[in-house]
Design a protein around this motif. Sequence first.
Motif: not given
Length: 308
Positions: A140, A143, A148-149
């Motif tokens: 996280e 990201r 976020a990918q």
Amino acid sequence: MKKEEIRLVLKESYEKYKGLKEGVNASYIPYLEKINPELCAISVVTVDGETISMGDDKFKFAIESISKVCTLALAMQDIGINGIRKKIGDSPTGLPFNSVIALELHKDKPLSPLVNAGAMATTSIIKAADKETRWKRILEMQRGFMNAQIELSEELNASEQNTNCHNKSIAWLLYSAHHMYCDPVEACEVYTRQCSTLVTSIDLATMAATLANKGINPLTKKRVIDGRNVPHILAEMTMEGLYDESGDFAYLVGLPGKSGVGGGLLAVVPGKLGIATFSPPLNVAGNSVRGLKMIRNFANKLRFNIFC
Ligand code: GLN
């Protein structure tokens, strides 16, 4: 600074060095040896959220050691800057990134969160009840810094987990000297996963730009880390981001940087922008040959140097 000026110098740096034939791909991780050594990309993300990029900037490559910065940022949130200094350290080792001698010389204290020993200890410090939570929190954070990918590559991860005996040994050495803060097998496994996500040069430039922007990702506009921690992260990067070549980088470029054996290299121009390159062939220190030349040219021409 005008976007057009940045583009011109970026293009010049790219054109000048993209054909350079020096260095070799990392071979101790089989996945990395197979990557086309001709690939080359250079990207800038400014603190205003502008992206300027050229070359193979869509190619996804292994983040490797650049992940150490994200995990350090997370650990700093968890235990504070003094916790990092006390438990890991804040100095360069002066030795290669996977050195065991560096541990022997300092009573098994890793000294830097940006070498393999210190990075695994840092992974072990992350607050987590179990292995999957530890991994999820680190992913996280990657990201947040990029986008976020960002995902783990199963193929790369398998290639690393099957060949990381040296890191496993370092993890046990740290454990025996009470410098490991969770099960050493778990720390090494999660550390190896964090090195096995795939990124583009634009992702890395975004990460560098997040640090340049005091912890707010300029593309997502989301705060990723406390801005007060950024100077301490940049100090660690300046001292050890390019391992035993960090001094040369400070002397010749004058920017906090971080490299990875996947061929990625990034540098932070505080308050202005992040720059990143991708080119797989490495020098003996494990840093991208073309990447070093491109970033040096870019920074020198635009007079980006934190010591000026
Ligand atoms: N996964 C690699 C390792 O642990 C990362 C090293 C690097 O990028 N310098 O050896």
